[in-house]
Design an enzyme around this catalytic site. Structure first.
Site, mmCIF file in Angstrom:
data_model
loop_
_atom_site.group_PDB
_atom_site.id
_atom_site.type_symbol
_atom_site.label_atom_id
_atom_site.label_comp_id
_atom_site.label_asym_id
_atom_site.label_seq_id
_atom_site.Cartn_x
_atom_site.Cartn_y
_atom_site.Cartn_z
ATOM 1 N N GLU A 173 0.773 -1.312 -0.193
ATOM 2 C CA GLU A 173 -0.072 -0.095 -0.146
ATOM 3 C C GLU A 173 0.767 1.178 0.148
ATOM 4 O O GLU A 173 0.339 2.240 -0.489
ATOM 5 C CB GLU A 173 -0.744 -0.014 1.308
ATOM 6 C CG GLU A 173 -2.174 -0.846 1.140
ATOM 7 C CD GLU A 173 -3.073 -0.866 0.014
ATOM 8 O OE1 GLU A 173 -3.426 0.360 -0.240
ATOM 9 O OE2 GLU A 173 -3.525 -1.668 -0.636
ATOM 10 N N SER A 453 -46.954 -29.990 40.251
ATOM 11 C CA SER A 453 -46.590 -30.585 41.292
ATOM 12 C C SER A 453 -45.198 -30.087 41.738
ATOM 13 O O SER A 453 -44.381 -30.274 42.802
ATOM 14 C CB SER A 453 -46.595 -32.113 41.139
ATOM 15 O OG SER A 453 -48.079 -32.351 41.020
#
Length: 759
Positions: A173, A453
């Protein structure tokens, strides 16, 4: 002549004005750069982590289980660098990664783990052979809470970036980055010549500094004004800051991909997004691919366009070779390597949305939404990936099997699972539905369903807290009962088998879940007293003291049910569910620790008696199928729950180390045809059988003795009595009278428990 005489001064004034104006504009840009660059705090998502795995000698763990854990952390086999491990038989040698734990940053460590008989036999330093007391693996990342603009990045320091990556970046770059002053005339000329020869744009003349300025300060529009600003600001940036500062900012800002609304910025996040690796662990092929993608992250997306990405990567490798940065042999080997991109895209937010919802609800009590989305907080949670994945798999597979076996439409059944640590209340797993990866209705937190229950043990706890009146041997009448309600209606509770069983010991009424005997017990204890007990145990919702409450006619979420059973598993302490251990800032400094909170809400003696009865539920009662579903070495306690017309199936229980609750039902509240024992229990058993390490072994409180009892009379048994039930009693509540079947001298109360009792 007069006009000429004024023209020169005018031009001079204009030039001076332009210089002054440019100078002022430059000062303005310089102030903007200083304000934004020096005060820059990237909006960072909060990172949410699971619990760290801690290894120590004697720990119950197999090499295969450790390898699965390492797989969740994306360790690679075969290398010696951090994030790698090697296995040779029952020995694993691994190199951990560093992590900012609440106690401080812990750097990478090498360790050798030796296994024998399903346990960690020894921990050693592989170089010196010295024993290690503890090895802690870094926790797995399980979620991100993103900024609203969707930028995702993981900040890296320049010293943590491999020199090879920096070298490749500059080669591709900006080769003159270390020598120019922000704008490179030579680079511009070279790019212009290359573009002229090619007849199209094949090179760019922008420096890394200009790219950073464009991404950092400016809009993406292509105008002469923007290019002018870009050049001036690049020069100013280079004047104000060092090359290292500029390069580090670029490495954290560069755009490298998109996933929906999520934008991948910086090499730190990109390395995890594409390779599931830390940037410090990247090799040459991976580095070349990342740098090559800067030119066009979408065009060179390796998951969508692997051919383009491979060609671009190899072109970068060729550039490195031609510039003498790597040897021809290294370049050739790297070019032959596969792309190495992970097949699956890492989850954008979380693979565990139900658990994350619980975490976020707690975080919002202490932090603003903006803090969670922008400040880069590190959230350390209690989630155990091993338990979570086991719970998810058990729920999915078992629901499919139930639908297949019972001819139900595919996808009709839903469920939820909550698993917590028995000694701390830490939430280890939370599953909100069968579609475990989708963030939808979270049944574990929000599905309020009748519990049936599973609420009964707390009524029995209320009764047993009055030992002068109730013991496990107390006889209850399981005979027809008719209650006239306030509206004139008559309520006649029924047992599930539609039969009555006469006089039964209190323990047997709970073990076999006799409804009528339970209602009679509740009426004698007092419904309001039962409501008060539930509130003290931690249930916060409003309860109406109706007799139907005694049989579970109250809606609760799986997490709430888990909280009640947590009290039993802990020996009488209320331990609010805890999903977060600590919160750190972006630098790893501790902001808040979420410690253990406990409060005694029940006496240990009555709790011990209830646990004894619930263990019998799993041996001879409604959950007796656990006898062949679980290993013999894993005794447990628990209770089934089934609601009217078989609409809801529950199972809640605990081993020595885990508390688990499972609910199965339908979102439309239709009947499922499943009871607690046929619908929820198999899921619970599969989870606990896979992840529980410790069987039930409750400590006997002081003042508790075990006595043989004649179940036919509830009196003390002895020689000549058959059958005999051993039951624990609080001191002063042991039956004084001997059963008719007993010899004249019944045995004395024994502090020791019978052989079948795991404690």
């Amino acid at each position: 002549m007069r006009r000429r005489r004024w023209l020169v001064p005018a031009l001079v004034l204009a030039a001076l004005g332009a210089v002054v104006g440019l100078g002022g504009y430059t000062v303005h840009l310089d102030q903007r750069i200083q304000a934004q660059f020096e005060g820059k705090r990237w909006s960072l998502p909060a990172r949410v982590f699971a619990r760290p795995l801690e290894l120590y000698a004697g720990q119950s763990l197999t090499p295969e289980e450790l390898e699965r854990e390492l797989g969740l952390l994306h360790y690679r086999q075969g290398g010696d660098a951090s994030g790698h491990y090697r296995r040779e038989g029952d020995t694993l040698t691994l190199h951990t990664r560093g992590f900012p734990f609440p106690e401080g940053y812990e750097g990478p460590r090498r360790a050798r783990v030796i296994f024998r008989g399903g346990r960690v036999h020894a921990l050693e330093d592989p170089q010196t052979g010295a024993a290690l007391a503890l090895l802690r693996l870094e926790p797995a990342l399980i979620a991100n809470i993103y900024p609203r603009h969707g930028e995702d990045r993981l900040l890296v320091r320049l010293e943590d970036v491999p020199p090879a990556l920096v070298q490749t970046l500059l080669t591709v770059e900006d080769r003159r980055f270390l020598h120019h002053f922000g704008v490179d005339p030579q680079g511009i000329a070279r790019a212009a010549l290359a573009n002229l020869r090619a007849g199209r744009a094949v090179q760019g003349g922008s420096t890394l500094t200009q790219q950073l300025v464009k991404n950092y300060f400016l809009t993406p529009e292509r105008t002469l004004v923007r290019k002018f600003n870009e050049a001036i600001m690049a020069l100013l940036l280079e004047w104000r800051y060092s090359k290292a500062e500029i390069l580090e900012a670029y490495l954290n800002e560069v755009f490298l991909g998109q996933q929906g609304a999520r934008a991948i910025h910086g090499v730190g996040m990109a390395s995890q997004f594409y390779f599931r690796e830390r940037v410090s662990e990247l090799d040459w092929p991976q580095i070349a691919l990342l740098v090559g993608m800067i030119r066009g992250p979408s065009y060179y997306n390796p998951r969508r366009h692997p051919e383009r990405a491979l060609e671009r990567r190899n072109r970068v490798l060729a550039m490195l070779r031609d510039q003498g940065q790597i040897s021809p042999e290294t370049a050739q080997k790297a070019m032959q390597a596969p792309l190495g991109v992970s097949e699956r895209v890492p989850a954008g937010s979380t693979p565990f949305p139900a658990f994350l919802e619980l975490v976020q609800a707690r975080l919002r009590q202490d932090y603003r939404e903006a803090d969670l989305r922008e400040e880069g907080l590190i959230i350390l949670t209690t989630l155990d990936p091993r338990v979570q994945l086991a719970a998810e798999e058990a729920l999915r597979t078992r629901l499919r099997r139930l639908e297949s076996e019972r001819g139900l439409p595919l996808g009709q059944l839903e469920g939820a699972v909550v698993v917590t640590a028995a000694d701390s209340g830490e939430v280890l797993a939370l599953v909100g539905g069968r579609d475990v990866r989708r963030a939808g209705f979270n049944r574990a937190l929000h599905a309020r369903r009748p519990v049936g229950s599973v609420i009964k043990p707390f009524l029995y706890l209320t009764a047993l807290s009055r030992p002068e009146r109730f013991t496990l041997a107390t006889r209850l009448q399981d005979t027809p009962l008719h209650l006239e309600m306030d509206d004139g209606e008559v309520w006649s509770p029924q047992n599930s088998d539609r039969e009555y069983h006469g006089a039964v010991p209190l323990q047997e009424a709970l073990v076999h879940s006799y409804n009528v005997a339970t209602v009679r017990l509740g009426l004698e204890v007092g419904v309001e007293r039962f409501v008060d007990r539930l509130r003290r145990l931690g249930l916060e919702r409003e309860l109406e003291p109706y007799p139907s409450l005694l049989l579970g006619a109250v809606e609760m979420t799986p997490l709430e049910v888990n909280g009640l059973y947590q009290v039993l598993a802990s020996g009488g302490y209320r331990l609010p569910p805890r999903a977060i251990r600590a919160v750190l800032d972006r630098e790893g400094r501790r902001l808040r620790r979420y410690g253990l909170s406990l409060n005694r809400v029940a006496e240990p003696g009555p709790v011990y008696l209830v646990i004894a009865a619930l263990h019998q539920v799993t041996r001879s009662g409604t959950a007796r199928s656990l006898g062949w579903r679980l290993p013999e070495a894993l005794p447990v306690a628990g209770k089934t729950g089934t609601t009217g017309d078989l609409r809801d199936a529950w199972f809640a229980g605990f081993s020595g180390d885990l508390v688990g609750v499972v609910w199965v039902g339908r979102d439309d509240n239709g009947p499922t045809g499943l009871s607690g024992s046929s619908g929820a229990l198999p899921i619970w058993a599969e989870v606990m059988g896979r992840v529980s390490r410790q069987g039930l072994a409750p400590s006997r409180p002081e003042g508790v003795v075990w006595v043989p009892v004649d179940p036919a009379t509830g009196l003390r048994a002895g020689e000549g009595c058959d059958p005999v039930r051993w039951m624990p009693f609080l001191n002063g509540s042991v039956p004084a009278e001997r059963a008719p079947c007993a010899e004249p001298e019944p045995p004395r109360p024994s502090a020791g428990a019978p052989s079948w009792w795991p404690g």
